[in-house]
Design an enzyme around this catalytic site. Sequence first.
Site, PDB file in Angstrom:
ATOM      1  N   ASP A 176      -8.890  46.498 -14.910  1.00 28.71           N
ATOM      2  CA  ASP A 176      -8.882  45.264 -14.118  1.00 28.71           C
ATOM      3  C   ASP A 176     -10.343  44.816 -14.024  1.00 28.71           C
ATOM      4  O   ASP A 176     -11.156  45.437 -13.339  1.00 28.71           O
ATOM      5  CB  ASP A 176      -8.276  45.538 -12.733  1.00 28.71           C
ATOM      6  CG  ASP A 176      -8.131  44.259 -11.907  1.00 28.71           C
ATOM      7  OD1 ASP A 176      -8.905  43.312 -12.145  1.00 28.71           O
ATOM      8  OD2 ASP A 176      -7.250  44.215 -11.020  1.00 28.71           O
ATOM      9  N   TYR A 201      -6.961  46.947  -5.770  1.00 28.73           N
ATOM     10  CA  TYR A 201      -6.441  45.854  -4.962  1.00 28.73           C
ATOM     11  C   TYR A 201      -5.118  46.299  -4.316  1.00 28.73           C
ATOM     12  O   TYR A 201      -4.255  46.880  -4.979  1.00 28.73           O
ATOM     13  CB  TYR A 201      -6.244  44.619  -5.849  1.00 28.73           C
ATOM     14  CG  TYR A 201      -5.460  43.544  -5.165  1.00 28.73           C
ATOM     15  CD1 TYR A 201      -5.907  43.008  -3.971  1.00 28.73           C
ATOM     16  CD2 TYR A 201      -4.258  43.085  -5.682  1.00 28.73           C
ATOM     17  CE1 TYR A 201      -5.165  42.037  -3.302  1.00 28.73           C
ATOM     18  CE2 TYR A 201      -3.523  42.114  -5.028  1.00 28.73           C
ATOM     19  CZ  TYR A 201      -3.977  41.602  -3.833  1.00 28.73           C
ATOM     20  OH  TYR A 201      -3.250  40.663  -3.175  1.00 28.73           O
ATOM     21  N   LYS A 254      -9.788  34.429  -9.051  1.00 26.39           N
ATOM     22  CA  LYS A 254     -11.101  34.777  -8.505  1.00 26.39           C
ATOM     23  C   LYS A 254     -12.206  34.052  -9.286  1.00 26.39           C
ATOM     24  O   LYS A 254     -12.154  32.854  -9.417  1.00 26.39           O
ATOM     25  CB  LYS A 254     -11.257  36.298  -8.526  1.00 26.39           C
ATOM     26  CG  LYS A 254     -10.045  37.054  -7.996  1.00 26.39           C
ATOM     27  CD  LYS A 254      -9.851  36.799  -6.506  1.00 26.39           C
ATOM     28  CE  LYS A 254      -8.832  37.644  -5.828  1.00 26.39           C
ATOM     29  NZ  LYS A 254      -7.436  37.338  -5.954  1.00 26.39           N
ATOM     30  N   ARG A 273       8.319  27.627 -20.800  1.00 18.47           N
ATOM     31  CA  ARG A 273       8.317  29.016 -20.308  1.00 18.47           C
ATOM     32  C   ARG A 273       7.800  29.970 -21.390  1.00 18.47           C
ATOM     33  O   ARG A 273       7.255  31.023 -21.095  1.00 18.47           O
ATOM     34  CB  ARG A 273       9.713  29.454 -19.832  1.00 18.47           C
ATOM     35  CG  ARG A 273       9.731  30.911 -19.401  1.00 18.47           C
ATOM     36  CD  ARG A 273      10.943  31.372 -18.615  1.00 18.47           C
ATOM     37  NE  ARG A 273      12.192  30.778 -18.979  1.00 18.47           N
ATOM     38  CZ  ARG A 273      12.913  31.099 -20.065  1.00 18.47           C
ATOM     39  NH1 ARG A 273      12.481  32.028 -20.900  1.00 18.47           N
ATOM     40  NH2 ARG A 273      14.050  30.492 -20.299  1.00 18.47           N
TER      41      ARG A 273
HETATM   42  N1  PLP Z   1      -6.802  42.400  -9.117  1.00 17.73           N
HETATM   43  C1  PLP Z   1      -7.775  42.293  -8.192  1.00 17.73           C
HETATM   44  C2  PLP Z   1      -9.019  43.100  -8.340  1.00 17.73           C
HETATM   45  C3  PLP Z   1      -7.602  41.451  -7.083  1.00 17.73           C
HETATM   46  O1  PLP Z   1      -8.583  41.375  -6.153  1.00 17.73           O
HETATM   47  C4  PLP Z   1      -6.406  40.717  -6.961  1.00 17.73           C
HETATM   48  C5  PLP Z   1      -6.182  39.821  -5.791  1.00 17.73           C
HETATM   49  O2  PLP Z   1      -6.915  39.847  -4.820  1.00 17.73           O
HETATM   50  C6  PLP Z   1      -5.421  40.863  -7.944  1.00 17.73           C
HETATM   51  C7  PLP Z   1      -5.656  41.695  -9.011  1.00 17.73           C
HETATM   52  C8  PLP Z   1      -4.111  40.103  -7.844  1.00 17.73           C
HETATM   53  O3  PLP Z   1      -4.298  38.770  -8.207  1.00 17.73           O
HETATM   54  P1  PLP Z   1      -3.511  37.506  -7.579  1.00 17.73           P
HETATM   55  O4  PLP Z   1      -3.893  37.418  -6.130  1.00 17.73           O
HETATM   56  O5  PLP Z   1      -4.003  36.374  -8.405  1.00 17.73           O
HETATM   57  O6  PLP Z   1      -2.060  37.755  -7.747  1.00 17.73           O
END
Ligand code: PLP
Length: 394
Positions: free
Chosen positions: A185, A113, A210, A60
């Site tokens: 992000d 998101y 992604k 962990r």
């Molecule tokens: N940031 C972006 C731009 C995303 O598109 C996503 C998910 O679609 C996330 C963060 C969150 O990631 P996760 O789905 O791996 O939890």
Amino acid sequence: MATADNPTANFSPDQFLETIALHGGTTPDPTTGAMLTPIYQTTTYRQPAVGEHKGYTYSRSGNPTVTALEGRLAAVEGAEFATAYVTGLAATTVLCLALLKAGDRVVLSQAVYGGTVRLLKQVLEPFGVESEFIDTSDEGALAKALKEPAKFLFIETPANPTLKLTDIALAARLSKEAGALLVVDNTLLTPALQRPLDLGADIILHSTTKFIEGHNATVGGALLTRNAELHEKLAFVRNAIGAIQAAFPAWLTLQGVKTLPLRMAQHSANALRVAQFLESHPRVEWIAYPGLESFPQYELAKRQQKSGGALLAFEVEGGVEAGVRLMNSVKLCSLAENLGAAETLITHPVSMTHGDVPPEQRAAAGISDGLVRLSVGLENPDDLIADLDQALKR
Ligand code: PLP
């Protein structure tokens, strides 16, 4: 060798990204010579004596396969420190828990998101964290929002799913002047196409689910920084809440990173071809793709991105009904929630990824009910164009 203490031991910033993606931050296994870092599928580590260990005590807190991934991610992003998480949202959660307390305020891009909005509004707001979602592409709105104290500014550029851009260098300057950290992000472009740390960002967030892993095989997240103190805070909270990535998905993600620069170049070239096709199609009402000259922020895209990326948003004449018909008629493109995979994915954000975003915020962010999101994959673009063409004719 990369170790828990020195994850970027093999990183030479002078190398090209294609080379760093294959060799940066970690080396073949020093004990056996195995080219691939093994999957250290273990909970704990035998200690030679009380108070002594070889850098790992319990998975962990840290695991050698996860360390190898972190070293590679730090190397490709030009960061010094990385922490890997079980999902992208676990990374966002750790970021917030590490930097915020009750009474604090954060400023975020209006179009982000949907899960980021849900976390801030529905989970953290009841704990006393105030979040303000604004149009971070607008310098005036950004400057105004940062007049009030904020712990950090969180931007997503391009934004999912509108593709609206935020000027990272400007956001970095304004947030620094305001005493706030800048978090970017970088999921949609990855370090292959955009380098936020070089433009002044303090922390980068990734959903490695992604493009970074890239094959629809894992969910995962990462936070990267050049600041040791911030890294310590993130690693502490990750351990405290138990959000670390597991060894096997970390290993798969590490394999994905190796081809990241090549894949992103091809994703982008394919997306441009598909975007040009859609732009010239009489049944397409509008299309947003940062690689098209018609894109309103094309100059900014040229300045801060290497190319347009894999994502595009568009609307078909006839609104929601026509968009739904298109999404139900494609054969090669898959209707799915994810983006950033080798296969082309088509999504209806309003009913899928952004369903939990309040309708007023969606409208303000430009996420119309008929918006179709396409994550262009690595198929031959002519096959994708043929598929979209037959679906548009229905
Ligand atoms: N940031 C972006 C731009 C995303 O598109 C996503 C998910 O679609 C996330 C963060 C969150 O990631 P996760 O789905 O791996 O939890």
